[in-house]
Design a protein around this motif. Structure first.
Motif, PDB file in Angstrom:
ATOM      1  N   LEU A   8      11.070   4.311 -40.763  1.00 48.07           N
ATOM      2  CA  LEU A   8      11.669   4.933 -39.338  1.00 48.07           C
ATOM      3  C   LEU A   8      11.809   4.163 -38.241  1.00 48.07           C
ATOM      4  O   LEU A   8      12.623   3.735 -37.634  1.00 48.07           O
ATOM      5  CB  LEU A   8      10.651   6.234 -39.201  1.00 48.07           C
ATOM      6  N   ALA A   9      10.509   3.274 -37.965  1.00 47.27           N
ATOM      7  CA  ALA A   9      10.568   2.479 -36.770  1.00 47.27           C
ATOM      8  C   ALA A   9      11.403   1.342 -36.743  1.00 47.27           C
ATOM      9  O   ALA A   9      12.155   0.903 -36.077  1.00 47.27           O
ATOM     10  CB  ALA A   9       9.114   2.244 -36.483  1.00 47.27           C
ATOM     11  N   LEU A  10      11.173   0.745 -38.018  1.00 47.09           N
ATOM     12  CA  LEU A  10      12.017  -0.763 -38.316  1.00 47.09           C
ATOM     13  C   LEU A  10      13.516  -0.349 -37.987  1.00 47.09           C
ATOM     14  O   LEU A  10      14.172  -0.993 -37.313  1.00 47.09           O
ATOM     15  CB  LEU A  10      11.536  -1.245 -39.627  1.00 47.09           C
ATOM     16  N   PRO A  11      14.281   0.629 -38.759  1.00 45.44           N
ATOM     17  CA  PRO A  11      15.502   0.957 -38.516  1.00 45.44           C
ATOM     18  C   PRO A  11      16.038   1.362 -37.137  1.00 45.44           C
ATOM     19  O   PRO A  11      16.980   0.844 -36.677  1.00 45.44           O
ATOM     20  CB  PRO A  11      15.841   2.068 -39.637  1.00 45.44           C
ATOM     21  N   LEU A  12      15.148   1.945 -36.531  1.00 48.37           N
ATOM     22  CA  LEU A  12      15.449   2.244 -35.085  1.00 48.37           C
ATOM     23  C   LEU A  12      15.499   1.194 -34.396  1.00 48.37           C
ATOM     24  O   LEU A  12      16.089   1.025 -33.449  1.00 48.37           O
ATOM     25  CB  LEU A  12      14.072   3.558 -34.602  1.00 48.37           C
ATOM     26  N   ASN A  13      14.233   0.312 -34.416  1.00 47.84           N
ATOM     27  CA  ASN A  13      14.316  -1.056 -33.715  1.00 47.84           C
ATOM     28  C   ASN A  13      15.557  -1.799 -33.913  1.00 47.84           C
ATOM     29  O   ASN A  13      16.024  -2.552 -33.068  1.00 47.84           O
ATOM     30  CB  ASN A  13      12.964  -1.924 -33.951  1.00 47.84           C
ATOM     31  N   SER A  14      16.158  -1.772 -35.037  1.00 49.77           N
ATOM     32  CA  SER A  14      17.428  -2.607 -35.506  1.00 49.77           C
ATOM     33  C   SER A  14      18.487  -1.903 -34.785  1.00 49.77           C
ATOM     34  O   SER A  14      19.311  -2.541 -34.546  1.00 49.77           O
ATOM     35  CB  SER A  14      17.355  -2.578 -36.987  1.00 49.77           C
ATOM     36  N   LEU A  15      18.423  -0.890 -34.408  1.00 50.90           N
ATOM     37  CA  LEU A  15      19.603  -0.281 -33.331  1.00 50.90           C
ATOM     38  C   LEU A  15      19.346  -0.539 -31.751  1.00 50.90           C
ATOM     39  O   LEU A  15      20.428  -0.202 -31.014  1.00 50.90           O
ATOM     40  CB  LEU A  15      19.610   1.292 -33.618  1.00 50.90           C
ATOM     41  N   LEU A  16      18.262  -1.079 -31.554  1.00 50.50           N
ATOM     42  CA  LEU A  16      18.113  -1.435 -30.125  1.00 50.50           C
ATOM     43  C   LEU A  16      19.303  -2.407 -29.898  1.00 50.50           C
ATOM     44  O   LEU A  16      19.783  -3.333 -30.285  1.00 50.50           O
ATOM     45  CB  LEU A  16      16.834  -1.887 -29.983  1.00 50.50           C
ATOM     46  N   PRO A  17      19.660  -2.498 -28.218  1.00 50.45           N
ATOM     47  CA  PRO A  17      20.703  -3.466 -27.715  1.00 50.45           C
ATOM     48  C   PRO A  17      20.080  -4.908 -28.080  1.00 50.45           C
ATOM     49  O   PRO A  17      18.695  -5.249 -27.979  1.00 50.45           O
ATOM     50  CB  PRO A  17      20.769  -3.149 -26.765  1.00 50.45           C
ATOM     51  N   SER A  18      20.965  -5.793 -28.166  1.00 48.19           N
ATOM     52  CA  SER A  18      20.630  -7.126 -28.300  1.00 48.19           C
ATOM     53  C   SER A  18      20.155  -7.809 -27.226  1.00 48.19           C
ATOM     54  O   SER A  18      20.228  -7.097 -26.101  1.00 48.19           O
ATOM     55  CB  SER A  18      21.781  -7.896 -28.807  1.00 48.19           C
ATOM     56  N   ALA A  19      19.644  -9.038 -27.319  1.00 50.03           N
ATOM     57  CA  ALA A  19      19.313  -9.553 -25.876  1.00 50.03           C
ATOM     58  C   ALA A  19      20.270  -9.839 -24.967  1.00 50.03           C
ATOM     59  O   ALA A  19      21.420  -9.620 -25.274  1.00 50.03           O
ATOM     60  CB  ALA A  19      18.594 -10.794 -26.372  1.00 50.03           C
ATOM     61  N   ALA A  20      19.778  -9.885 -23.746  1.00 52.83           N
ATOM     62  CA  ALA A  20      20.931 -10.173 -22.620  1.00 52.83           C
ATOM     63  C   ALA A  20      21.351 -11.523 -22.864  1.00 52.83           C
ATOM     64  O   ALA A  20      20.921 -12.114 -23.676  1.00 52.83           O
ATOM     65  CB  ALA A  20      19.928 -10.484 -21.156  1.00 52.83           C
ATOM     66  N   PRO A  21      22.567 -11.552 -22.144  1.00 51.84           N
ATOM     67  CA  PRO A  21      23.412 -13.075 -22.401  1.00 51.84           C
ATOM     68  C   PRO A  21      22.580 -14.010 -22.191  1.00 51.84           C
ATOM     69  O   PRO A  21      21.862 -14.094 -21.311  1.00 51.84           O
ATOM     70  CB  PRO A  21      24.366 -12.743 -21.391  1.00 51.84           C
ATOM     71  N   SER A  22      22.749 -15.301 -22.869  1.00 49.35           N
ATOM     72  CA  SER A  22      22.192 -16.531 -22.851  1.00 49.35           C
ATOM     73  C   SER A  22      22.033 -16.957 -21.338  1.00 49.35           C
ATOM     74  O   SER A  22      23.161 -16.906 -20.713  1.00 49.35           O
ATOM     75  CB  SER A  22      22.558 -17.248 -23.785  1.00 49.35           C
ATOM     76  N   GLY A  23      20.985 -17.438 -20.956  1.00 52.27           N
ATOM     77  CA  GLY A  23      20.649 -18.003 -19.561  1.00 52.27           C
ATOM     78  C   GLY A  23      20.688 -16.901 -18.556  1.00 52.27           C
ATOM     79  O   GLY A  23      20.576 -17.232 -17.427  1.00 52.27           O
ATOM     80  N   PHE A  24      20.857 -15.476 -18.836  1.00 47.14           N
ATOM     81  CA  PHE A  24      20.745 -14.460 -17.977  1.00 47.14           C
ATOM     82  C   PHE A  24      19.269 -14.071 -17.763  1.00 47.14           C
ATOM     83  O   PHE A  24      18.592 -13.568 -18.827  1.00 47.14           O
ATOM     84  CB  PHE A  24      21.685 -13.328 -18.334  1.00 47.14           C
ATOM     85  N   ARG A  25      18.425 -14.516 -16.737  1.00 47.64           N
ATOM     86  CA  ARG A  25      17.187 -13.978 -16.479  1.00 47.64           C
ATOM     87  C   ARG A  25      16.865 -12.745 -15.655  1.00 47.64           C
ATOM     88  O   ARG A  25      17.664 -12.363 -14.818  1.00 47.64           O
ATOM     89  CB  ARG A  25      16.545 -15.418 -15.718  1.00 47.64           C
ATOM     90  N   PRO A  26      15.809 -12.131 -15.772  1.00 49.16           N
ATOM     91  CA  PRO A  26      15.626 -10.962 -15.303  1.00 49.16           C
ATOM     92  C   PRO A  26      15.605 -10.934 -13.696  1.00 49.16           C
ATOM     93  O   PRO A  26      16.139 -10.027 -13.123  1.00 49.16           O
ATOM     94  CB  PRO A  26      14.153 -10.717 -15.686  1.00 49.16           C
ATOM     95  N   ALA A  27      15.313 -12.110 -13.241  1.00 43.58           N
ATOM     96  CA  ALA A  27      15.236 -12.243 -11.708  1.00 43.58           C
ATOM     97  C   ALA A  27      16.561 -11.996 -11.164  1.00 43.58           C
ATOM     98  O   ALA A  27      16.863 -11.468 -10.212  1.00 43.58           O
ATOM     99  CB  ALA A  27      14.617 -13.404 -11.217  1.00 43.58           C
ATOM    100  N   GLN A  28      17.740 -12.849 -12.069  1.00 43.01           N
ATOM    101  CA  GLN A  28      19.012 -12.890 -11.670  1.00 43.01           C
ATOM    102  C   GLN A  28      19.611 -11.222 -11.701  1.00 43.01           C
ATOM    103  O   GLN A  28      20.421 -11.127 -10.992  1.00 43.01           O
ATOM    104  CB  GLN A  28      19.758 -13.835 -12.481  1.00 43.01           C
TER     105      GLN A  28
END
Length: 195
Positions: free
Chosen positions: A123-143
């Protein structure tokens, strides 16, 4: 708990580098392996080794990981999602304790560990696989905090619900483990704890 505390910063860096999805998927596997190990354990050393493995999962797969993944993805717009996850996953013990008690009564403490491991994998693993991918490369949270989120509200709500479910499972399964641990101690030779 010591292992999870020591690994927390490394888990945060991994989430920053890779995104939340791969780290959270890996922690589902770690949780499942640790719970399976606890279900198979005999002797005194085995439970400590299994708990060490669970500590690795705890250090990278609970609230902190979800919050870091949300902030990396949504910046300031993650506030409501974090509140939603906290509220929904906070009820994990409410469901986890009775479910664990029921399972222990009907399939024993070992079977209960196996059942929770199965929930992590099925259950949890398949649900985690549905999460959105990482933010675009080089895009930092502060920005990202300085920009406006382009995520549609319905997508953000779906992601919040997914993360809440995913984090409720390990939270519910691991809160109950200390009582099951007494079964491991009994197996190692201590008097049976349940009379």
């Amino acid at each position: 708990m010591l292992i999870s505390a020591l690994l927390g910063p490394s888990a945060g860096r991994a989430i920053d580098r890779l995104g939340g999805r791969p780290v959270l998927i890996a922690t589902n596997v770690l949780f499942a392996l640790g719970l399976i190990w606890l279900g198979c354990v005999h002797g005194v050393v085995g439970p400590f080794a299994a708990w060490a493995l669970l500590g690795v999962g705890l250090g990278s797969g609970l609230y902190e990981a979800a919050f870091a993944a949300l902030v990396a993805r949504y910046g300031r717009d993650s506030r409501s999602a974090i509140s939603g996850i906290t509220l929904i996953a906070g009820f994990a013990s409410t469901a986890g304790w009775p479910l664990s008690s029921y399972l222990e009564l009907h399939i024993g403490w070992r079977g209960t560990y196996f059942a929770w491991a199965g929930l992590h994998l099925l259950l949890a693993l398949p649900l985690n696989s549905l999460l959105p991918s990482a933010a675009p490369s080089g895009f930092r949270p502060a920005q990202q905090q300085e920009t406006q989120s382009a995520t549609p509200p319905h997508e953000a709500l779906c992601n919040t619900i997914l993360l809440a479910i995913v984090f409720a499972i390990p939270h519910a399964s691991l809160r109950r483990r200390l009582r099951g641990y007494s079964g491991c101690v009994w197996t190692a030779g201590s008097p049976e704890p349940y009379g």
